[in-house]
Design an enzyme around this catalytic site. Sequence first.
Site, PDB file in Angstrom:
ATOM      1  N   LYS A  81       3.699 -15.326   3.368  1.00 26.63           N
ATOM      2  CA  LYS A  81       3.929 -16.138   2.164  1.00 26.63           C
ATOM      3  C   LYS A  81       5.434 -16.397   2.118  1.00 26.63           C
ATOM      4  O   LYS A  81       6.133 -16.035   1.159  1.00 26.63           O
ATOM      5  CB  LYS A  81       3.409 -15.365   0.926  1.00 26.63           C
ATOM      6  CG  LYS A  81       3.387 -16.156  -0.355  1.00 26.63           C
ATOM      7  CD  LYS A  81       2.338 -17.250  -0.399  1.00 26.63           C
ATOM      8  CE  LYS A  81       2.471 -18.102  -1.645  1.00 26.63           C
ATOM      9  NZ  LYS A  81       1.605 -19.299  -1.635  1.00 26.63           N
ATOM     10  N   ASP A 136      -5.997  -7.059   4.460  1.00 25.49           N
ATOM     11  CA  ASP A 136      -7.149  -6.482   3.766  1.00 25.49           C
ATOM     12  C   ASP A 136      -8.045  -7.601   3.255  1.00 25.49           C
ATOM     13  O   ASP A 136      -9.259  -7.607   3.475  1.00 25.49           O
ATOM     14  CB  ASP A 136      -6.662  -5.612   2.590  1.00 25.49           C
ATOM     15  CG  ASP A 136      -7.816  -5.028   1.800  1.00 25.49           C
ATOM     16  OD1 ASP A 136      -8.773  -4.557   2.433  1.00 25.49           O
ATOM     17  OD2 ASP A 136      -7.762  -5.069   0.554  1.00 25.49           O
ATOM     18  N   ASP A 196      -2.317 -18.577   1.657  1.00 32.90           N
ATOM     19  CA  ASP A 196      -3.300 -19.335   0.864  1.00 32.90           C
ATOM     20  C   ASP A 196      -3.968 -20.401   1.722  1.00 32.90           C
ATOM     21  O   ASP A 196      -5.182 -20.622   1.650  1.00 32.90           O
ATOM     22  CB  ASP A 196      -2.660 -19.940  -0.404  1.00 32.90           C
ATOM     23  CG  ASP A 196      -1.321 -20.605  -0.158  1.00 32.90           C
ATOM     24  OD1 ASP A 196      -0.787 -20.519   0.966  1.00 32.90           O
ATOM     25  OD2 ASP A 196      -0.794 -21.234  -1.103  1.00 32.90           O
ATOM     26  N   TYR A 245       0.815  -1.214   0.000  1.00 27.31           N
ATOM     27  CA  TYR A 245       0.000   0.000   0.000  1.00 27.31           C
ATOM     28  C   TYR A 245       0.848   1.263   0.000  1.00 27.31           C
ATOM     29  O   TYR A 245       0.403   2.303  -0.475  1.00 27.31           O
ATOM     30  CB  TYR A 245      -0.912   0.033   1.231  1.00 27.31           C
ATOM     31  CG  TYR A 245      -2.182  -0.756   1.099  1.00 27.31           C
ATOM     32  CD1 TYR A 245      -2.149  -2.124   0.875  1.00 27.31           C
ATOM     33  CD2 TYR A 245      -3.419  -0.131   1.199  1.00 27.31           C
ATOM     34  CE1 TYR A 245      -3.318  -2.850   0.779  1.00 27.31           C
ATOM     35  CE2 TYR A 245      -4.589  -0.851   1.109  1.00 27.31           C
ATOM     36  CZ  TYR A 245      -4.538  -2.216   0.895  1.00 27.31           C
ATOM     37  OH  TYR A 245      -5.703  -2.923   0.797  1.00 27.31           O
ATOM     38  N   ASP A 250     -11.797  -9.281   5.061  1.00 27.28           N
ATOM     39  CA  ASP A 250     -13.089  -9.356   4.358  1.00 27.28           C
ATOM     40  C   ASP A 250     -13.618 -10.790   4.383  1.00 27.28           C
ATOM     41  O   ASP A 250     -14.809 -11.025   4.577  1.00 27.28           O
ATOM     42  CB  ASP A 250     -12.948  -8.903   2.893  1.00 27.28           C
ATOM     43  CG  ASP A 250     -13.259  -7.416   2.727  1.00 27.28           C
ATOM     44  OD1 ASP A 250     -13.146  -6.671   3.721  1.00 27.28           O
ATOM     45  OD2 ASP A 250     -13.609  -6.997   1.608  1.00 27.28           O
TER      46      ASP A 250
HETATM   47  C1  IPM Z   1     -10.175  -1.459   4.031  1.00 27.90           C
HETATM   48  C2  IPM Z   1     -10.491  -0.945   2.650  1.00 27.90           C
HETATM   49  C3  IPM Z   1      -9.356  -0.039   2.224  1.00 27.90           C
HETATM   50  C4  IPM Z   1      -8.066  -0.857   2.225  1.00 27.90           C
HETATM   51  C5  IPM Z   1      -9.577   0.630   0.851  1.00 27.90           C
HETATM   52  C6  IPM Z   1     -10.868   1.402   0.837  1.00 27.90           C
HETATM   53  C7  IPM Z   1      -8.418   1.497   0.454  1.00 27.90           C
HETATM   54  O1  IPM Z   1     -10.667  -1.991   1.774  1.00 27.90           O
HETATM   55  O2  IPM Z   1     -10.075  -0.643   4.968  1.00 27.90           O
HETATM   56  O3  IPM Z   1     -10.065  -2.670   4.189  1.00 27.90           O
HETATM   57  O4  IPM Z   1      -7.788  -1.558   1.251  1.00 27.90           O
HETATM   58  O5  IPM Z   1      -7.366  -0.802   3.219  1.00 27.90           O
HETATM   59 MG    MG Z   2     -10.651  -3.907   2.690  1.00 26.21          MG
END
Ligand code: IPM
Ligand code: MG
Length: 360
Positions: free
Chosen positions: A195, A251, A227, A146, A255
């Site tokens: 990884k 990230d 993975d 990032y 999710d």
């Molecule tokens: C998160 C989001 C952000 C990230 C995006 C919106 C830049 O997905 O906070 O997880 O990737 O960190």
């Molecule tokens: Mg995210």
Amino acid sequence: MDMNIAVIRGDGIGPEIVNEAIKVVNKVCEKYNHNINYTDVLMGGASIDVHGTSLTDEAIATCKASDAVLMGSIGGDPNTSPWYKIDPKDRPEAGLLKIRKALNLFANLRPAVLFPQLADACPLKKEMADKGFDMLIMRELTGGLYFGERKTIEENGEKKAIDSLTYSESEIRRIAIKAFEVARARRSKVISVDKANVLDSSRLWRAVTNEVAKDYPDVTLEHMLVDNCAMQLVKDPTQFDVILTENMFGDILSDEASMVTGSIGMLASASMNDTKFGLYEPSHGSAPDIAGLNIANPLATILSAAMMLRFSFDLGKEADDIEAAINKVLDEGYRTGDIYVDGLKKVTCSEMGDLVAERI
Ligand code: IPM
Ligand code: MG
């Protein structure tokens, strides 16, 4: 106690859900006699509309001068919103990355918890959902891909894009320490995800994490390849307590973990530096499709506000009260649309905020 809180309502459902969190925080502060001063800060599309960029230096200064930042969500629909037609460095997401870096918020805590009242929403087999799970992803937030050097060049008549993934020992050490500290207050198990079979940055990550582990003999450390971790999260999430991982892996895995709970509208997060300062926001996004309809689930934001009271102000009892009120409301069968199932009581975003506040 006197508290100065910067408030980023942001875009989409952000303003609605932040209103409900403030309602609940005000109620608990009334009960315990705390004094709060809120300062509004523009970020994301809301800031682009006024300043042409998603985060100004003044906005950063206001956040820095506060004790904590409470945030809703930022961003719009990239296919239709004018916020995505401007220079990438001014777009909503760039503001989020900029504030993380400017406030040195290197530790991102993302709990993924299966609320027993919502077990039916868990997409896993019933035997698994019935066991329940409670994990926390400790994501490194200001390094890695990032924030590495990024460019697009022309080479041999074609474009070539480069993103670099770097980590220094000190960056790894400080996030590993956070993970071990948090694990101590939980079930004392850290699984560090990398990884290391391919990447140098992961091999260093593993070596430094092993070193840090020596100072925490009471905490178990295991390493897992990313993975494999992606598979294990859907196979058996009960094996995880604290997952420690770098920015990009965190990230993606956070999710996945939130989806496994089946109720992303319930998941809070905290981004901290090495003091008590933090930025608190729900794990979900700005949901532009339902913005302004008063149907969003404010509970993730309310839970994030509880994390704020606990971590930035050491107000554990106040945070416990908020969490207990939420559990009560769920036990009583109240649900916003995202977590609603037949036979229960469907409520709006503001009604949900009222119900929680009333129970404090
Ligand atoms: C998160 C989001 C952000 C990230 C995006 C919106 C830049 O997905 O906070 O997880 O990737 O960190
Ligand atoms: Mg995210």
